[in-house]
Design a protein around this motif. Sequence first.
Motif, PDB file in Angstrom:
ATOM      1  N   ARG A 223       1.610   0.832  -8.485  1.00 58.41           N
ATOM      2  CA  ARG A 223       1.504   1.906  -7.944  1.00 58.41           C
ATOM      3  C   ARG A 223       1.791   1.884  -6.371  1.00 58.41           C
ATOM      4  O   ARG A 223       0.807   2.000  -5.446  1.00 58.41           O
ATOM      5  N   PRO A 224       2.920   1.524  -5.944  1.00 58.39           N
ATOM      6  CA  PRO A 224       3.194   1.433  -4.529  1.00 58.39           C
ATOM      7  C   PRO A 224       3.118   2.681  -3.807  1.00 58.39           C
ATOM      8  O   PRO A 224       3.429   3.920  -4.303  1.00 58.39           O
ATOM      9  N   MET A 225       2.877   2.443  -2.437  1.00 59.30           N
ATOM     10  CA  MET A 225       3.018   3.681  -1.401  1.00 59.30           C
ATOM     11  C   MET A 225       4.169   3.702  -0.686  1.00 59.30           C
ATOM     12  O   MET A 225       4.724   2.562  -0.220  1.00 59.30           O
ATOM     13  N   ALA A 226       5.201   4.662  -0.694  1.00 61.71           N
ATOM     14  CA  ALA A 226       6.257   4.441   0.026  1.00 61.71           C
ATOM     15  C   ALA A 226       6.039   4.737   1.507  1.00 61.71           C
ATOM     16  O   ALA A 226       5.091   5.923   1.940  1.00 61.71           O
ATOM     17  N   VAL A 267      -2.100   3.963   7.981  1.00 56.99           N
ATOM     18  CA  VAL A 267      -1.482   4.027   6.673  1.00 56.99           C
ATOM     19  C   VAL A 267      -2.121   3.225   5.515  1.00 56.99           C
ATOM     20  O   VAL A 267      -2.008   3.624   4.444  1.00 56.99           O
ATOM     21  N   VAL A 268      -2.823   2.102   5.915  1.00 61.59           N
ATOM     22  CA  VAL A 268      -3.753   1.326   5.052  1.00 61.59           C
ATOM     23  C   VAL A 268      -4.714   1.947   4.512  1.00 61.59           C
ATOM     24  O   VAL A 268      -5.160   2.131   3.173  1.00 61.59           O
ATOM     25  N   GLU A 269      -5.389   2.906   5.374  1.00 60.94           N
ATOM     26  CA  GLU A 269      -6.568   3.627   4.860  1.00 60.94           C
ATOM     27  C   GLU A 269      -6.156   4.791   3.880  1.00 60.94           C
ATOM     28  O   GLU A 269      -6.946   5.016   2.832  1.00 60.94           O
ATOM     29  N   LEU A 270      -4.753   5.501   4.357  1.00 65.41           N
ATOM     30  CA  LEU A 270      -4.447   6.451   3.362  1.00 65.41           C
ATOM     31  C   LEU A 270      -4.088   5.765   1.985  1.00 65.41           C
ATOM     32  O   LEU A 270      -4.344   6.384   0.778  1.00 65.41           O
ATOM     33  N   ALA A 271      -3.714   4.626   1.959  1.00 62.52           N
ATOM     34  CA  ALA A 271      -2.804   4.085   0.770  1.00 62.52           C
ATOM     35  C   ALA A 271      -4.193   3.489   0.115  1.00 62.52           C
ATOM     36  O   ALA A 271      -4.055   3.770  -1.232  1.00 62.52           O
ATOM     37  N   THR A 272      -5.291   3.006   0.598  1.00 66.36           N
ATOM     38  CA  THR A 272      -6.618   2.696  -0.380  1.00 66.36           C
ATOM     39  C   THR A 272      -7.112   3.876  -0.907  1.00 66.36           C
ATOM     40  O   THR A 272      -7.681   3.698  -2.070  1.00 66.36           O
ATOM     41  N   LYS A 273      -7.106   4.876  -0.155  1.00 69.43           N
ATOM     42  CA  LYS A 273      -7.752   6.140  -0.736  1.00 69.43           C
ATOM     43  C   LYS A 273      -6.880   6.591  -2.029  1.00 69.43           C
ATOM     44  O   LYS A 273      -7.374   7.157  -2.902  1.00 69.43           O
ATOM     45  N   MET A 274      -5.596   6.069  -2.232  1.00 64.29           N
ATOM     46  CA  MET A 274      -4.738   6.491  -3.141  1.00 64.29           C
ATOM     47  C   MET A 274      -4.650   5.497  -4.207  1.00 64.29           C
ATOM     48  O   MET A 274      -4.061   5.620  -5.262  1.00 64.29           O
ATOM     49  N   ASN A 275      -5.383   4.280  -3.891  1.00 66.61           N
ATOM     50  CA  ASN A 275      -5.477   3.241  -4.947  1.00 66.61           C
ATOM     51  C   ASN A 275      -4.002   2.831  -5.291  1.00 66.61           C
ATOM     52  O   ASN A 275      -3.616   2.167  -6.228  1.00 66.61           O
ATOM     53  N   ALA A 276      -3.382   2.447  -4.083  1.00 66.88           N
ATOM     54  CA  ALA A 276      -1.896   2.074  -3.966  1.00 66.88           C
ATOM     55  C   ALA A 276      -2.142   0.681  -4.138  1.00 66.88           C
ATOM     56  O   ALA A 276      -3.166  -0.142  -3.726  1.00 66.88           O
ATOM     57  N   THR A 277      -1.008   0.098  -4.815  1.00 62.66           N
ATOM     58  CA  THR A 277      -1.130  -1.514  -4.905  1.00 62.66           C
ATOM     59  C   THR A 277      -0.207  -2.237  -4.044  1.00 62.66           C
ATOM     60  O   THR A 277       0.017  -3.428  -3.811  1.00 62.66           O
ATOM     61  N   GLY A 278       0.591  -1.545  -3.011  1.00 68.88           N
ATOM     62  CA  GLY A 278       1.319  -2.067  -2.123  1.00 68.88           C
ATOM     63  C   GLY A 278       2.177  -1.081  -1.336  1.00 68.88           C
ATOM     64  O   GLY A 278       1.614   0.412  -1.648  1.00 68.88           O
ATOM     65  N   PHE A 279       3.265  -1.481  -0.789  1.00 69.98           N
ATOM     66  CA  PHE A 279       4.128  -0.550   0.072  1.00 69.98           C
ATOM     67  C   PHE A 279       5.513  -0.871  -0.254  1.00 69.98           C
ATOM     68  O   PHE A 279       5.934  -2.115  -0.671  1.00 69.98           O
ATOM     69  N   GLU A 292       2.386  -9.037  12.601  1.00 69.16           N
ATOM     70  CA  GLU A 292       0.819  -8.779  12.768  1.00 69.16           C
ATOM     71  C   GLU A 292       0.894  -7.299  12.014  1.00 69.16           C
ATOM     72  O   GLU A 292      -0.131  -7.159  11.322  1.00 69.16           O
ATOM     73  N   MET A 293       1.743  -6.446  12.177  1.00 68.76           N
ATOM     74  CA  MET A 293       2.063  -5.087  11.513  1.00 68.76           C
ATOM     75  C   MET A 293       2.117  -5.243   9.985  1.00 68.76           C
ATOM     76  O   MET A 293       1.425  -4.752   8.992  1.00 68.76           O
ATOM     77  N   GLU A 298      -0.270  -5.862   4.294  1.00 70.62           N
ATOM     78  CA  GLU A 298      -0.243  -6.678   3.375  1.00 70.62           C
ATOM     79  C   GLU A 298      -1.935  -7.253   2.930  1.00 70.62           C
ATOM     80  O   GLU A 298      -2.137  -7.737   1.922  1.00 70.62           O
ATOM     81  N   THR A 299      -2.832  -6.327   3.779  1.00 71.13           N
ATOM     82  CA  THR A 299      -4.202  -6.678   3.309  1.00 71.13           C
ATOM     83  C   THR A 299      -4.409  -5.661   2.110  1.00 71.13           C
ATOM     84  O   THR A 299      -5.555  -5.968   1.397  1.00 71.13           O
ATOM     85  N   LEU A 300      -3.509  -4.796   1.893  1.00 70.97           N
ATOM     86  CA  LEU A 300      -3.698  -3.836   0.836  1.00 70.97           C
ATOM     87  C   LEU A 300      -2.944  -4.552  -0.337  1.00 70.97           C
ATOM     88  O   LEU A 300      -3.265  -4.365  -1.801  1.00 70.97           O
ATOM     89  N   GLY A 301      -1.706  -4.934  -0.140  1.00 71.20           N
ATOM     90  CA  GLY A 301      -0.956  -5.363  -1.160  1.00 71.20           C
ATOM     91  C   GLY A 301       0.684  -5.917  -0.788  1.00 71.20           C
ATOM     92  O   GLY A 301       0.764  -5.773   0.447  1.00 71.20           O
TER      93      GLY A 301
END
Length: 333
Positions: A223-226, A267-279, A292-293, A298-301
């Motif tokens: 479930r990646p986030m584009a 971006v990470v906050e929004l992706a976390t709410k969507m239960n995304a597995t990465g980008f 750094e960015m 990568e803290t999300l996936g």
Amino acid sequence: MSVRRPWAWPLVPVYRAVLAAKEALRGEPKRLQWPVVSVGSLSAGGAGKTPVVIALAQMLKARGWSVDVLSRGYGRSGRGVELVEGTDTARFGDEPVLIAQRAEVPVWVGADRFAAGTQAENAKKNRAVHLLDDGMQHRQLARAVDVVLVTADDLDDALLPAGNLREPLRGLARADFVAVREEEMNYVAPRLKQFVREGALIWTVRRKLRFPAPLFVLGAGLRPMALCAIARPEGFEAMLKEAGCGIVDTIYFRDHHAYDMTDMERVVELATKMNATGFVTTEKDAVKLTAEMRAKLETLGPVMVVALDVEFVFPERVARELEERIGRKQEKV
């Protein structure tokens, strides 16, 4: 005709008058010593010029030509004319950095493309072919060949600011070659006849996403986030889905947006709410992500970078026709 910004329709006549005034005041274009191949489009972004510039540079190099690229470096912080060195997208612009990395040819950036070309010629002993990136409307510089990309959207679009067209469709009369996406050929090609001049040829372009090994479309999980900052994000989204990449949604910024850490946090906050597995993102976006960015994402996936490869359906024909225009007798190295 599709009007993207109906509220701006009353301003279209003003834009058209500005175009006419610029045309009336246009002087003779400056001519470089080496042949110039312009790659451009009618629209203000999203036609796929950068991948075509890369494909042409790689094709000419493989056939023994010395090649460089002249680019404006849209949104760059650098001044004057500079040779792209390293990965500083703020200084050189995102697309010039990407072209330099992918094509592995010298890329010169500057608003004055004649000055950029002059510096390129002074820096090299052997003759070369200049590829003029996004050059259709940069008519201050003479060119040997005009390659114009046309999409189905362009043929149904309106002039700026209501639409995305920089100039009317009749501008296609300046094209030597028109590059059309393979999947749009049946729709676009018949409609081109009323706009292109006699002798103009059509090239068929095939586009394909390349996913990194070993996991390919699963490189950022199920479930990646584009994530992208490109002119037509809906096209990237559609190609991902067609390739079987199960994106949950797309977060997009305006074209050429310069990312910062605040963006990454959002971006990470929004992706976390969507239960995304990465980008999953584009090469053009990846070159702007600092270590750094990227670490923040990568803290999300995982962050999967997808390349957009462009090839010509009939490459030998394209090479032959282009070489005939720029002069087969040009010295090659």
